[in-house]
Design a protein around this motif. Sequence first.
Motif, PDB file in Angstrom:
ATOM      1  N   SER A  66      -2.002  22.824  -0.881  1.00 62.55           N
ATOM      2  CA  SER A  66      -0.526  22.317  -0.718  1.00 62.55           C
ATOM      3  C   SER A  66      -0.773  21.648   0.614  1.00 62.55           C
ATOM      4  O   SER A  66      -0.604  21.948   1.591  1.00 62.55           O
ATOM      5  CB  SER A  66       0.335  23.490  -0.459  1.00 62.55           C
ATOM      6  OG  SER A  66       1.866  22.805  -0.350  1.00 62.55           O
ATOM      7  N   LEU A  67      -0.710  20.033   0.463  1.00 61.98           N
ATOM      8  CA  LEU A  67      -0.673  19.248   1.247  1.00 61.98           C
ATOM      9  C   LEU A  67       0.753  18.657   1.909  1.00 61.98           C
ATOM     10  O   LEU A  67       1.558  18.120   1.140  1.00 61.98           O
ATOM     11  CB  LEU A  67      -1.361  18.045   0.668  1.00 61.98           C
ATOM     12  CG  LEU A  67      -2.132  17.133   2.006  1.00 61.98           C
ATOM     13  CD1 LEU A  67      -2.948  17.661   3.089  1.00 61.98           C
ATOM     14  CD2 LEU A  67      -2.905  16.007   1.063  1.00 61.98           C
ATOM     15  N   THR A  68       0.712  18.969   3.144  1.00 60.40           N
ATOM     16  CA  THR A  68       2.050  18.645   3.757  1.00 60.40           C
ATOM     17  C   THR A  68       2.403  17.446   4.622  1.00 60.40           C
ATOM     18  O   THR A  68       3.417  16.956   5.023  1.00 60.40           O
ATOM     19  CB  THR A  68       2.719  19.760   4.463  1.00 60.40           C
ATOM     20  OG1 THR A  68       1.685  20.133   5.656  1.00 60.40           O
ATOM     21  CG2 THR A  68       2.900  20.985   3.480  1.00 60.40           C
ATOM     22  N   LEU A 128       1.791  10.981   1.053  1.00 59.70           N
ATOM     23  CA  LEU A 128       2.563  11.747   0.362  1.00 59.70           C
ATOM     24  C   LEU A 128       3.755  11.069  -0.147  1.00 59.70           C
ATOM     25  O   LEU A 128       4.699  11.834  -0.721  1.00 59.70           O
ATOM     26  CB  LEU A 128       2.982  12.952   1.063  1.00 59.70           C
ATOM     27  CG  LEU A 128       1.715  13.700   1.521  1.00 59.70           C
ATOM     28  CD1 LEU A 128       2.197  15.029   2.292  1.00 59.70           C
ATOM     29  CD2 LEU A 128       0.841  14.176   0.413  1.00 59.70           C
ATOM     30  N   SER A 129       3.972   9.931  -0.337  1.00 60.71           N
ATOM     31  CA  SER A 129       4.957   9.129  -0.654  1.00 60.71           C
ATOM     32  C   SER A 129       4.543   7.891  -1.616  1.00 60.71           C
ATOM     33  O   SER A 129       3.542   7.258  -1.466  1.00 60.71           O
ATOM     34  CB  SER A 129       5.813   8.326   0.512  1.00 60.71           C
ATOM     35  OG  SER A 129       6.676   7.572  -0.053  1.00 60.71           O
ATOM     36  N   PRO A 130       5.270   7.802  -2.702  1.00 62.50           N
ATOM     37  CA  PRO A 130       4.965   6.682  -3.694  1.00 62.50           C
ATOM     38  C   PRO A 130       5.312   5.286  -3.129  1.00 62.50           C
ATOM     39  O   PRO A 130       5.303   4.201  -3.870  1.00 62.50           O
ATOM     40  CB  PRO A 130       5.523   7.001  -5.121  1.00 62.50           C
ATOM     41  CG  PRO A 130       6.651   7.852  -4.799  1.00 62.50           C
ATOM     42  CD  PRO A 130       6.237   8.522  -3.226  1.00 62.50           C
ATOM     43  N   VAL A 156       1.117  -1.115   0.135  1.00 63.58           N
ATOM     44  CA  VAL A 156      -0.031  -0.091   0.035  1.00 63.58           C
ATOM     45  C   VAL A 156       1.019   1.354   0.062  1.00 63.58           C
ATOM     46  O   VAL A 156       1.945   1.176   0.544  1.00 63.58           O
ATOM     47  CB  VAL A 156      -0.906   0.022   1.173  1.00 63.58           C
ATOM     48  CG1 VAL A 156      -1.881   1.059   1.145  1.00 63.58           C
ATOM     49  CG2 VAL A 156      -1.801  -1.406   1.423  1.00 63.58           C
ATOM     50  N   GLY A 157       0.547   2.333  -0.813  1.00 67.50           N
ATOM     51  CA  GLY A 157       1.246   3.560  -0.609  1.00 67.50           C
ATOM     52  C   GLY A 157       0.273   4.509  -1.427  1.00 67.50           C
ATOM     53  O   GLY A 157      -0.823   4.415  -1.789  1.00 67.50           O
ATOM     54  N   VAL A 188       4.399  13.684  -3.680  1.00 66.37           N
ATOM     55  CA  VAL A 188       5.449  14.365  -3.461  1.00 66.37           C
ATOM     56  C   VAL A 188       5.015  14.981  -2.205  1.00 66.37           C
ATOM     57  O   VAL A 188       3.702  15.126  -1.953  1.00 66.37           O
ATOM     58  CB  VAL A 188       6.058  15.065  -4.278  1.00 66.37           C
ATOM     59  CG1 VAL A 188       6.631  14.588  -5.578  1.00 66.37           C
ATOM     60  CG2 VAL A 188       4.806  16.114  -4.843  1.00 66.37           C
ATOM     61  N   ALA A 189       5.785  15.466  -1.431  1.00 63.84           N
ATOM     62  CA  ALA A 189       5.614  16.114  -0.198  1.00 63.84           C
ATOM     63  C   ALA A 189       6.234  17.695  -0.391  1.00 63.84           C
ATOM     64  O   ALA A 189       7.613  17.593  -0.298  1.00 63.84           O
ATOM     65  CB  ALA A 189       5.846  15.800   1.111  1.00 63.84           C
TER      66      ALA A 189
END
Length: 255
Positions: free
Chosen positions: A51-53, A97-99, A30-31, A37-38
Motif C-alpha cells: 500500500s503505497l502512500t 500517485l496522481s494521474p 508527465v504524471g 490513487v493514494a
Amino acid sequence: MKRLAILLVLALAGCGGTTGSALVSFTTQVGGPTDAVAPLAFDNSQGFHVSLTRARLRLGAVYLNSSVPTSGSADTSCVLPGIYVAEDFGPLTVDLLSPFLQPLPARGEGTESPATTAEVWLTGGDVNAPSDQTVILDVAGTATKGSASFPFQGTVTISDNRKIPITSAGLPGSNPICKRRIVTPISVNLTPTDGGTLTLRIDPRGIFRSVDFAQITPTQGSPTLQIPDTAVGAGGQLFDGLRSNSGVYQFSWSR
C-alpha cells in the motif's frame, strides 16, 4: 544536458530540406498511471501486498531516439550524436500517485522523424556530476506478507553510492556515473509533430516489482523500516526497478 542540446541542433541542421525532418516544437506532460490513487495498492513479484502512500520522482529530461542507443556498454559515452530525434528538459517533481499530468517547464524541440526508443534522465542537474545528493525518488507505505507488516519509507539518490568500481586500469573512464542516471532503451513508436504533446506516465508498481521488504534491517526504536539508499538488498532492488526500461515508463504522442 546543454551538450546534448548542441548535438541535437547540429543533427537538425544536417537534416534540413529532407522529407520528414521538419523542425518541431512540442509540450511534454508527465504524471502517474491513469488509475493512480493514494494509497495505491498492488502485489509485487516477491509476494508482498504493498500500500503505497507516497511516491515522488524527480525528472531531469527526456529524449527520443531514432535507434537503439548503445550507451549501456561500459566503454561508450552517454552522449551519442546522430540518434536524437527530440528532447525536453525539467526539472520536474512528479507525484506518481496522481494521474494528473504536469508539464515540463520548457518546450521540447526536435525533428519530425520516427522515434523507436526513449531515454529518461534521472538527474538533479548535470548528468555527469561526480556527486549529486538530489533525491530522485521519495517513497513511503506499508507492505504485508501473511501476518507480517512492514511499514517503510525510503529515498533514492544517484551519486557515489551508485558508482560501479573500475575493474581495469586501462579503462579508467568505464562505467561513468551518467549511465546510472539514464533509463534506456525504452521502446516507443511515435513521430514528433509541431505543436503536439509528448505524454510520459510513470507507474510506481513497476519500481517495486522485485523489492523484498523482509531484507530491510529494522532501525532500533523506530517502527518504520528505512529502505537503504544502497546498491544491495532492498535498496538495490528499488533502484533496479527505478531504472527498468519496461513496465515503468510509458510514452505516447498526441497532436
